[in-house]
Enzyme design. Structure first.
Site, PDB file in Angstrom:
ATOM      1  N   LYS A 163      21.726  25.657 -42.912  1.00  0.00           N
ATOM      2  CA  LYS A 163      21.159  25.991 -41.605  1.00  0.00           C
ATOM      3  C   LYS A 163      22.286  26.479 -40.700  1.00  0.00           C
ATOM      4  CE  LYS A 163      21.548  22.646 -38.273  1.00  0.00           C
ATOM      5  NZ  LYS A 163      21.286  21.684 -37.304  1.00  0.00           N
ATOM      6  N   HIS A 193      19.721  18.905 -44.532  1.00  0.00           N
ATOM      7  CA  HIS A 193      20.369  17.715 -45.097  1.00  0.00           C
ATOM      8  C   HIS A 193      19.536  16.441 -44.906  1.00  0.00           C
ATOM      9  CE1 HIS A 193      21.882  16.842 -41.026  1.00  0.00           C
ATOM     10  NE2 HIS A 193      22.173  15.636 -41.454  1.00  0.00           N
ATOM     11  N   LYS A 197      18.440  12.552 -47.511  1.00  0.00           N
ATOM     12  CA  LYS A 197      18.510  11.125 -47.156  1.00  0.00           C
ATOM     13  C   LYS A 197      17.473  10.351 -47.974  1.00  0.00           C
ATOM     14  CE  LYS A 197      19.895  12.078 -42.364  1.00  0.00           C
ATOM     15  NZ  LYS A 197      21.253  11.577 -42.256  1.00  0.00           N
ATOM     16  N   GLU A 231      20.872  10.020 -30.697  1.00  0.00           N
ATOM     17  CA  GLU A 231      22.285   9.903 -31.051  1.00  0.00           C
ATOM     18  C   GLU A 231      23.060   9.395 -29.845  1.00  0.00           C
ATOM     19  OE1 GLU A 231      23.700  13.068 -33.977  1.00  0.00           O
ATOM     20  OE2 GLU A 231      22.378  14.217 -32.684  1.00  0.00           O
ATOM     21  N   ASP A 250      18.633  22.522 -32.934  1.00  0.00           N
ATOM     22  CA  ASP A 250      19.602  21.735 -33.698  1.00  0.00           C
ATOM     23  C   ASP A 250      18.942  20.626 -34.527  1.00  0.00           C
ATOM     24  OD1 ASP A 250      22.383  21.184 -34.289  1.00  0.00           O
ATOM     25  OD2 ASP A 250      22.168  19.350 -33.114  1.00  0.00           O
ATOM     26  N   HIS A 255      15.041  19.194 -38.822  1.00  0.00           N
ATOM     27  CA  HIS A 255      15.023  17.837 -39.380  1.00  0.00           C
ATOM     28  C   HIS A 255      13.733  17.077 -39.024  1.00  0.00           C
ATOM     29  CE1 HIS A 255      19.041  18.988 -40.100  1.00  0.00           C
ATOM     30  NE2 HIS A 255      19.574  18.582 -38.972  1.00  0.00           N
ATOM     31  N   LYS A 356      21.180  13.869 -27.470  1.00  0.00           N
ATOM     32  CA  LYS A 356      22.582  13.443 -27.588  1.00  0.00           C
ATOM     33  C   LYS A 356      22.906  12.510 -26.430  1.00  0.00           C
ATOM     34  CE  LYS A 356      24.129  16.575 -30.735  1.00  0.00           C
ATOM     35  NZ  LYS A 356      24.444  16.128 -32.083  1.00  0.00           N
TER      36      LYS A 356
HETATM   37  C1  BG6 Z   1      22.979  18.294 -37.650  1.00  0.00           C
HETATM   38  C2  BG6 Z   1      23.138  18.696 -36.215  1.00  0.00           C
HETATM   39  O1  BG6 Z   1      22.125  19.183 -38.325  1.00  0.00           O
HETATM   40  O2  BG6 Z   1      22.432  16.993 -37.717  1.00  0.00           O
HETATM   41  C3  BG6 Z   1      23.987  17.699 -35.461  1.00  0.00           C
HETATM   42  O3  BG6 Z   1      23.736  19.989 -36.132  1.00  0.00           O
HETATM   43  C4  BG6 Z   1      23.430  16.308 -35.625  1.00  0.00           C
HETATM   44  O4  BG6 Z   1      24.072  18.013 -34.072  1.00  0.00           O
HETATM   45  C5  BG6 Z   1      23.228  16.003 -37.101  1.00  0.00           C
HETATM   46  O5  BG6 Z   1      24.351  15.382 -35.062  1.00  0.00           O
HETATM   47  C6  BG6 Z   1      22.545  14.679 -37.293  1.00  0.00           C
HETATM   48  O6  BG6 Z   1      22.603  14.360 -38.629  1.00  0.00           O
HETATM   49  P1  BG6 Z   1      22.643  12.831 -39.101  1.00  0.00           P
HETATM   50  O7  BG6 Z   1      22.642  12.930 -40.580  1.00  0.00           O
HETATM   51  O8  BG6 Z   1      23.892  12.250 -38.520  1.00  0.00           O
HETATM   52  O9  BG6 Z   1      21.428  12.222 -38.517  1.00  0.00           O
END
Ligand code: BG6
Length: 640
Positions: A163, A193, A197, A231, A250, A255, A356
């Site tokens: 991505k 990604h 998980k 986060e 993002d 996700h 964030k």
């Molecule tokens: C990424 C984003 O795709 O995913 C980041 O670009 C974000 O900004 C991250 O922090 C979160 O991934 P994870 O695996 O830490 O939840």
């Protein structure tokens, strides 16, 4: 009867092949790909016939590349210590060549290196090309790969793309077209990604293999679903990227959509990749488009201002982060209400939020069931009114699944209390934590695209959010920054749900509670009982939370913000800040409120119903006495 998918165990090494990493001298390779490959090597999931060929702009020999990775793996390995024997095995399979992406000769040399390597190890006929490069180079690199004949190599060939897949619907379509000009759909593996998980893959497993929930999985039994990915980190060193991006692009468009698809899709007829991906895409197609006029009602955006980090140290405002425009309107938080217009979910909202610099790090999916309207009279649920059960998928950092129920408290009376039934991954499995990329690389080597995004999914996800992005781009936020770093996000995110008669479920853990001195020393049994009992309450500055003389019976904990306690004579008795609590005298000593407590800043509070609190602590006389002692010591501080 619909055939049910059959899960198979897959402990065999992946198919022999060559993994070609374009952009191998960059961050992704050392941070994620190499550690993932090492984890696969440790688990004997890579075949003898496998090799990695890297190409990058840094000029170095294969020997130098190996030495660099050997140093970096010590930093980024996810298993504590590096298994030297396994690393040696992997390292001997690493090859590298420097080359510029605009140099056709470099790709001719790359092709030769890949062919020679594959022939030497008996891995010809399975080539995986990983674009670990900025999307700005996608079109160029694809053209070069095509010219050098990679798209026509014998056997299986696949291209893995990271991505972002575009920054809006039009650019995503253009990107897909440029990929599809060189590769057929089945050879394009788009990585998200989150699908790597375990807990996200478990969403599918949970739905497929736990039939008791299947009859309940619809709007008749489920009131709503919440998907939160919050986060604590700010944008840190990624300001340049983030300021062009924002949280919808993002996190939410990709996700969160993946998780929503698993939770809400119709069950696929089989585990065949096409069936699973069809089911996910169909779900996204059923999302009701948010009309431009409805964006303000259904979507909340936020941007963090200065505040505090989770450890109490100061946090700067988003606009003061490096490489961020000081007038930026980029959203660092969003909360959105979606509707799914299909037979299963019609009428039921799904609430999404991500941001964030928030109070806690946690990705959770909460399924709120409806209460049983037929419950017989006399059943007095904890919390006063009948609330439905919750099913919580804990994605991270805690990994597990939990069902919140009402249980009979031990004792001679028929009294209920909220309780949780928890499945904790760590209690049941001894799986070493990976990067999440292991399963993705393994699947791609084996030609299994289940965990990768197809063109239709990516484009549907952009279609859903395009009206929101357009509307926000056209009307810059008037009130940014509208939440303090370290808080729960903008007040409007809370109102989005309270307007619908609902609230966000803040999933608490003991560490979060222990930030409040009142609970810092409390035994874990008491905390376990209290955790499900808290209700979040976000209030605007100026809101009166308790009124002097009132007989209400709730206790409050300040997560963020500031309040003043004012006596009946109008004199300010004191200020209450983060980590403090108030209202305990009414709860512990059954007194009317001695002071008015009013927010002097936007506040995030946790509220505990007095009756429920007493039910719990009265079982622990020593703890109850200690709470009373703390309260007595504070007598007068808040006028109580
Ligand atoms: C990424 C984003 O795709 O995913 C980041 O670009 C974000 O900004 C991250 O922090 C979160 O991934 P994870 O695996 O830490 O939840």
């Amino acid at each position: 009867m619909t055939p049910r998918p059959v899960a198979t165990s897959s402990a065999q090494p992946a198919a022999p092949g060559v993994l070609v990493i374009l952009g191998a001298s960059g961050d992704l390779t050392k941070r994620l790909l190499m550690p993932a490959l090492l984890n696969l090597a440790c688990d004997r999931l890579l075949p003898e016939g496998c090799a990695v060929v890297g190409m990058g702009r840094d000029v170095m020999t294969s020997e130098e590349f190996r030495a660099r990775q050997r140093g970096d793996i010590r930093k980024f390995c996810t298993r504590g210590t590096v298994d030297e024997e396994r690393w040696g095995w992997l390292e001997s399979r690493l090859h590298y060549m420097g080359g510029e992406f605009d140099d056709p000769d470099a790709f001719v040399r790359l092709r030769r290196l890949v062919d020679d390597t594959a022939a030497a190890i008996g891995a010809a006929g399975n080539t995986l090309l990983y674009l670990a490069i900025s999307p700005d180079f996608f079109a160029l690199v694809n053209q070069q790969l095509d010219t050098a004949g990679f798209t026509r190599m014998k056997g299986a060939r696949r291209i893995i793309v990271e991505k972002p897949f575009g920054r809006d619907l039009d650019s995503a379509r253009a990107l897909n077209q440029s990929l599809l000009a060189h590769w057929p759909e089945e050879e394009i593996y788009r990585i998200d990604h989150y699908l790597g998980k375990e807990t996200v893959q478990n969403l599918l497993a949970f739905r497929l293999a736990n039939g008791m929930f299947a009859p309940l999985w619809n709007a008749r039994h489920i009131d709503h679903i919440q998907i939160s990915a919050t986060e604590t980190v700010g944008v840190e060193t990624r300001g340049g990227y983030y300021d062009r991006t924002g949280v919808i692009r993002d996190m939410i468009q990709n996700h969160i959509m993946q998780m929503m698809a698993y939770v809400c899709m119709e069950l696929p007829a089989s585990l065949d990749p096409a069936d699973v991906r069809d089911a996910k895409s169909r779900l996204l197609s059923s999302v009701r488009m948010i009309a431009a006029d409805d964006v303000a009602d259904a979507c909340v955006r936020g941007q963090y201002g200065a505040g505090k980090k989770a450890d109490g140290s100061p946090a700067v405002a988003y606009r003061d982060e490096p490489a961020v425009d000081p007038q930026s309107n980029t959203e660092t938080f969003a909360a959105i209400r979606l509707h799914l217009d299909n037979d299963r979910w019609r009428g039921m909202p799904v609430y999404l939020r991500s941001g964030k610099s928030l109070w806690k790090r946690g990705t959770e999916i909460v399924v709120q069931f409806r209460p049983d309207e037929q419950a017989p009279a006399g059943v007095d649920p904890a919390g006063g009114e009948a609330v439905g059960n919750l099913l919580v998928f804990h994605i991270q950092p805690f990994q597990g699944v939990e069902i919140r129920i009402q249980a009979k408290r031990p004792g001679t009376t028929f009294t209920l209390q909220r309780a949780g039934m928890r499945f904790d991954y760590a209690d049941s499995f001894d799986a070493a934590r990976g990067t999440g990329y292991e399963v993705l690389l393994y699947s791609a080597l084996n030609g299994d695209p289940t965990l990768f995004s197809r063109t239709d999914f990516v484009e549907s996800a952009w279609e859903i959010f395009q009206p929101v992005l357009d509307s926000w781009a056209a009307t810059p936020a008037a009130d940014d920054p509208n939440y303090a770093a370290g808080g729960w996000g903008p007040l409007a995110a809370s109102t989005l749900l309270t307007r619908d008669g609902r609230h966000w479920h803040e999933i608490l853990n003991r560490d979060l509670l222990a930030r409040t001195p009142f609970f810092a020393e409390a035994p874990s049994l008491v905390l376990n009982n209290l955790l499900p009992a808290f209700r979040p309450l976000a209030v605007a500055s100026g809101t009166t939370v308790v009124e002097a003389g009132a007989l209400d019976d709730e206790m409050y904990f300040v997560c963020r913000g500031e309040l003043e306690a004012v006596g009946a004579d109008g004199v300010r008795l004191g200020l209450l800040g983060e980590g403090e609590f108030f209202g305990e005298m009414a709860v512990l000593f059954d007194q009317p409120r001695a002071a008015t407590v009013r927010a002097t800043a936007p506040c995030d509070l946790l509220v505990l119903d007095g009756d429920e609190f007493r039910r719990i602590v009265n079982d622990f006389p020593a703890v109850a006495a200690e709470f009373r002692r703390i309260a007595e010591e504070r007598r007068g501080v808040n006028g109580e």
